[in-house]
Design a protein around this motif. Sequence first.
Motif, mmCIF file in Angstrom:
data_model
loop_
_atom_site.group_PDB
_atom_site.id
_atom_site.type_symbol
_atom_site.label_atom_id
_atom_site.label_comp_id
_atom_site.label_asym_id
_atom_site.label_seq_id
_atom_site.Cartn_x
_atom_site.Cartn_y
_atom_site.Cartn_z
ATOM 1 N N UNK A 121 0.811 -1.221 0.000
ATOM 2 C CA UNK A 121 0.000 0.000 0.000
ATOM 3 C C UNK A 121 0.838 1.262 0.000
ATOM 4 N N UNK A 122 1.763 1.353 0.917
ATOM 5 C CA UNK A 122 2.578 2.571 1.023
ATOM 6 C C UNK A 122 3.573 2.650 -0.129
ATOM 7 N N UNK A 123 4.097 1.517 -0.564
ATOM 8 C CA UNK A 123 5.053 1.515 -1.680
ATOM 9 C C UNK A 123 4.374 1.976 -2.973
ATOM 10 N N UNK A 124 3.149 1.545 -3.199
ATOM 11 C CA UNK A 124 2.401 2.000 -4.367
ATOM 12 C C UNK A 124 2.179 3.509 -4.307
ATOM 13 N N UNK A 125 1.755 3.993 -3.159
ATOM 14 C CA UNK A 125 1.522 5.430 -2.986
ATOM 15 C C UNK A 125 2.803 6.224 -3.235
ATOM 16 N N UNK A 126 3.902 5.791 -2.648
ATOM 17 C CA UNK A 126 5.174 6.492 -2.814
ATOM 18 C C UNK A 126 5.647 6.468 -4.266
ATOM 19 N N UNK A 167 -2.869 8.345 2.590
ATOM 20 C CA UNK A 167 -3.783 8.650 3.694
ATOM 21 C C UNK A 167 -4.600 7.407 4.051
ATOM 22 N N UNK A 168 -5.148 6.740 3.036
ATOM 23 C CA UNK A 168 -5.935 5.533 3.295
ATOM 24 C C UNK A 168 -5.095 4.459 3.985
#
Length: 158
Positions: free
Chosen positions: A87-92, A143-144
């Motif tokens: 999740x965070x890797x995709x966002x970044x 954020x999600x």
Amino acid sequence: MARWLGLAGLIVVLDQISKQWVEHALDYGDRIPLTGFFNLVLTYNPGAAFSFLAGAGGWQRHFFTVLAVVVSAVIVSMLRKQHAQTGIALALSLILGGALGNVIDRVLYGHVIDFIQLYYGQFYWPAFNIADSAICVGAVLMVLDSLRKPSAGASQPD
């Protein structure tokens, strides 16, 4: 890690190809209605999001370029640490690709090329591009992702 940097690179490539296509297809200020809420329009943004500081006299180009490079370096560092957390890797990755796509414009042209214009009736959203879209989607995903995780030190229900 390579897949996340690859995704960021794909965003940069798609962003730059789309901007070059619009630059060749339209003259500055041209507007082509595509639907009842979406136009293609060629415009330039020397400022930041929503033309923030667009009329500041030129210093903002260098400021936003340096800021994007620093943020990109921080994001790469964060990706190294969190590449296994999807999740965070995709966002970044989305934010990184978007930031680099727009910094290329600032370095090469002194402004960012925008061409997507959404509207409803007489309300027009400021024009944007694929890089801006990737940054926004990445920020929402970040954020999600943070809302799904319990905060550090929070007590768990029994």
